[in-house]
Design a protein around this motif. Structure first.
Motif, PDB file in Angstrom:
ATOM      1  N   ARG A 245      -2.814  -4.441  -2.833  1.00 53.27           N
ATOM      2  CA  ARG A 245      -4.144  -3.983  -1.588  1.00 53.27           C
ATOM      3  C   ARG A 245      -3.441  -4.437   0.128  1.00 53.27           C
ATOM      4  O   ARG A 245      -3.423  -4.072   0.574  1.00 53.27           O
ATOM      5  CB  ARG A 245      -5.601  -4.690  -1.124  1.00 53.27           C
ATOM      6  N   TYR A 246      -2.695  -5.700  -0.187  1.00 52.45           N
ATOM      7  CA  TYR A 246      -2.125  -6.509   0.755  1.00 52.45           C
ATOM      8  C   TYR A 246      -0.935  -5.189   1.339  1.00 52.45           C
ATOM      9  O   TYR A 246      -0.496  -4.901   2.270  1.00 52.45           O
ATOM     10  CB  TYR A 246      -1.886  -7.932   0.319  1.00 52.45           C
TER      11      TYR A 246
ATOM     12  N   GLU B 145      -0.456  -2.350   0.710  1.00 53.13           N
ATOM     13  CA  GLU B 145      -0.383  -1.297   1.164  1.00 53.13           C
ATOM     14  C   GLU B 145      -0.728  -1.389   2.569  1.00 53.13           C
ATOM     15  O   GLU B 145       0.149  -0.232   3.728  1.00 53.13           O
ATOM     16  CB  GLU B 145      -2.459  -0.573   0.615  1.00 53.13           C
ATOM     17  N   LYS B 146      -1.436  -1.821   3.046  1.00 49.78           N
ATOM     18  CA  LYS B 146      -1.447  -2.436   4.379  1.00 49.78           C
ATOM     19  C   LYS B 146      -0.637  -2.102   4.849  1.00 49.78           C
ATOM     20  O   LYS B 146      -0.128  -1.386   6.265  1.00 49.78           O
ATOM     21  CB  LYS B 146      -2.409  -3.809   5.230  1.00 49.78           C
ATOM     22  N   SER B 147       0.454  -3.532   4.744  1.00 46.97           N
ATOM     23  CA  SER B 147       2.188  -3.854   5.150  1.00 46.97           C
ATOM     24  C   SER B 147       2.659  -2.464   5.125  1.00 46.97           C
ATOM     25  O   SER B 147       3.527  -2.292   6.115  1.00 46.97           O
ATOM     26  CB  SER B 147       2.711  -4.921   4.122  1.00 46.97           C
TER      27      SER B 147
ATOM     28  N   SER C 160       0.221   6.288  -1.024  1.00 47.07           N
ATOM     29  CA  SER C 160      -0.492   4.794  -1.816  1.00 47.07           C
ATOM     30  C   SER C 160       0.724   4.313  -2.984  1.00 47.07           C
ATOM     31  O   SER C 160       1.289   5.020  -3.106  1.00 47.07           O
ATOM     32  CB  SER C 160      -1.758   5.384  -2.852  1.00 47.07           C
TER      33      SER C 160
ATOM     34  N   GLN D 292       1.896   0.951   4.951  1.00 46.33           N
ATOM     35  CA  GLN D 292       1.337   1.696   6.373  1.00 46.33           C
ATOM     36  C   GLN D 292       1.326   1.375   7.488  1.00 46.33           C
ATOM     37  O   GLN D 292       1.550   2.357   8.333  1.00 46.33           O
ATOM     38  CB  GLN D 292      -0.278   1.601   5.703  1.00 46.33           C
ATOM     39  N   ASP D 293       1.935   0.190   7.746  1.00 43.90           N
ATOM     40  CA  ASP D 293       2.229  -0.643   8.823  1.00 43.90           C
ATOM     41  C   ASP D 293       3.690  -0.350   9.324  1.00 43.90           C
ATOM     42  O   ASP D 293       4.431   0.292  11.278  1.00 43.90           O
ATOM     43  CB  ASP D 293       2.380  -1.887   8.696  1.00 43.90           C
TER      44      ASP D 293
END
Length: 519
Positions: free
Chosen positions: A221-222, A224-226, A236, A228-229
């Motif tokens: 999940r972490y 995933e955020k990175s 996904s 998208q950044d």
């Protein structure tokens, strides 16, 4: 007529050669020296096979590479990546007496992996290359807690091959739904006996559940955020797994325990090892003159012998000075009070030293590359594991009968204990016999490991990503893969049956009781 046939044959051969040439992109964000050896060796092997290879990493090659089959090798070096990693290793203090890695929690360590990969992906040279949308037939990347890097296969629309520096660990196996039965396959950092006891199976199950939960609930999940950044709007990480056509494993049953492998997991353990070369003159003379044999001592590329405590340095010096054997020690600075039978330098051609017929013992940190090289040459080892998989590699050597171990932070790390282990390995022939047996197992393969790697990479390219090798399990949710939904359904059905029977029997007994009262 003969000339015409000859010309036709030559033209066909040229066309065939051209058709087999592929454009391959390698993206490798792990800047450790040992990982670079693995990655660059594979990419050079593919270029040597006639392919046009582009390699993106933090390292420059030490030598100019020229393919004998007209393949090309383009090395794109990203600035500052290696220097940043070296600073991290200094802070890690891997040879500290109080810790084996930086004091951050597992949470911070995993977070650090994601942040390091994200920074790598933001490098201008890499962003520029990807933005130009070059045409590649295949991407190769090393897996090292960097699932987000798989996005390049989506951006450039081509299959992805992963290289894993270890075997089918619990971290990479879920990507292709490779089974790892916890009843007999231990965690990569938790080596157990061959036949698990009840307690060991219980611990292994607990470790597996915690590890899987940590990866799924936090780490991915972490990432995933990175992701998208760095690349907003990307699929996904789970969708990117569909791009993984093949996983090449730096493992082999002669080195690691036998475990299940799905069809698109291929073992190529030891592919990075070249046939031995001639030693430099001073080393050759030193080893040739060792009538009682030679001991080689190295802690690898990340840990340095010079950073050991003075107490441990003195322990080794005292022991080495008593031995009849000559000692070659990879030591990174001048060493006072050095015994006359000890030779030190900051770098040695390790594989070529291990190949010398006078080699008697390899004292090593237990890294997988060093362990593989010692098996290749059939040399017993004394493992001094420090961190990560070195502990499990050392345990495998002990279990396989070709080595002993003494953990760097063992409270019993004394001169007496270390001297006993060294003399046991030197004087008991069973360790050498077992090492030679392992070496025979290593070499007995249908084809050399590098040829195996090249064959399967080309196979994936020839067959458009080879989707027929993928098992259906990769499309299942975790609760489907582990049959949680089926178990829950069966529990529900059994519960309903039991409840219904209980209810029916209660009704019957109630009627019987009422009938008795009426009578």
């Amino acid at each position: 007529m003969l000339l015409k046939s000859l010309i036709t044959l030559i033209v066909c051969a040229l066309l065939l050669n051209h058709g087999e040439c592929a454009r391959i992109l390698g993206i490798f964000d792990m800047p450790s020296v040992s990982h670079h050896i693995l990655c660059s060796k594979l990419m050079k092997g593919l270029a040597e096979a006639g392919h046009d290879v582009t390699m993106v990493s933090g390292h420059a090659l030490k030598e100019n590479f020229i393919s004998k089959k007209n393949g090309t090798f383009t090395n794109i070096v990203l600035d500052g990546v290696v220097e940043e990693f070296e600073e991290f290793m200094k802070d890690a203090q891997v040879l500290s007496e109080n810790k084996t890695i930086s004091s951050g929690s597992l949470f911070d360590i995993l977070k650090g992996f994601s942040n390091r990969t994200a920074q790598f992906m933001k490098q201008p040279k890499l962003k520029q290359l990807v933005a130009s949308k070059p045409k590649f037939d295949l991407i190769i990347s090393e897996y090292f807690f960097n699932d987000m890097i798989h996005v390049y296969a989506n951006i450039l629309d081509c299959p992805l091959v992963l290289l894993n520096s270890q075997g089918p660990t619990e971290y990479i196996s879920p990507i292709v739904a490779n089974p790892r039965p916890v009843s007999y396959v231990s965690h990569v950092f938790y080596q157990m006996s061959k036949n698990f006891t009840l307690i060991e199976r219980t611990i292994n199950l607990a470790v597996a559940i915690m590890n899987y939960s940590l990866m799924q609930l936090f780490f991915l999940r972490y990432q995933e955020k990175s992701l998208q950044d760095v690349y907003p709007g990307s699929p996904s990480i789970y969708e990117l797994y569909d791009r993984v056509a093949l996983i090449l494993l730096n493992s082999h049953s002669s080195i690691n325990e036998a475990v299940p492998l799905v069809p698109n997991m291929i073992e190529i353990g030891g592919y990075f090892i070249d046939p031995p070369k001639k030693l430099p003159k001073d080393l050759q003379e030193f080893m040739d003159g060792a009538k009682e044999g030679v001991i080689y001592f190295s802690l690898g590329s990340n840990a340095k012998s010079k950073d050991m405590t003075q107490e441990k340095k003195n322990i080794f010096l005292n022991i080495f000075g008593k031995l009849k054997q000559k000692v070659i020690w990879k030591f990174e600075e001048k060493l006072p009070n050095m015994p006359s039978n000890v030779l030190i330098k900051d770098w040695y051609p390790q594989k070529d030293i291990l190949a010398h017929p006078n080699m008697r013992l390899f004292i090593t940190h237990g890294g997988l590359l060093s362990t593989t090289e010692t098996i290749y040459h059939g040399v017993p080892i004394l493992a001094i594991p420090i961190f990560a998989d070195q502990h499990s590699n050392a345990a495998k050597a002990v279990d396989g009968g070709y080595g002993l171990q003494l953990k760097y932070l063992d409270s019993n790390f004394t001169e007496e204990r270390l001297e006993y282990l060294i003399k046991e390995l030197l004087n008991n022939p069973k360790y050498k016999d077992n090492a030679k047996h392992r070496s025979r197992l290593y070499h007995d393969r249908p084809m050399p490991p590098m040829e195996t790697a090249i064959y399967w990479v080309e196979y994936v390219i020839r067959h458009g990503g080879a989707p027929h090798l993928k098992v259906a399990g990769k499309n299942l949710h975790w609760y489907e893969y582990f049959m949680v939904d089926v178990i829950a359904f069966l529990v529900l059905v059994i519960s309903l049956v039991v409840f219904s029977l209980k209810f029916a029997l209660k009704k019957v007994f109630k009627r019987q009781k009422a009938k008795v009262k009426t009578n």
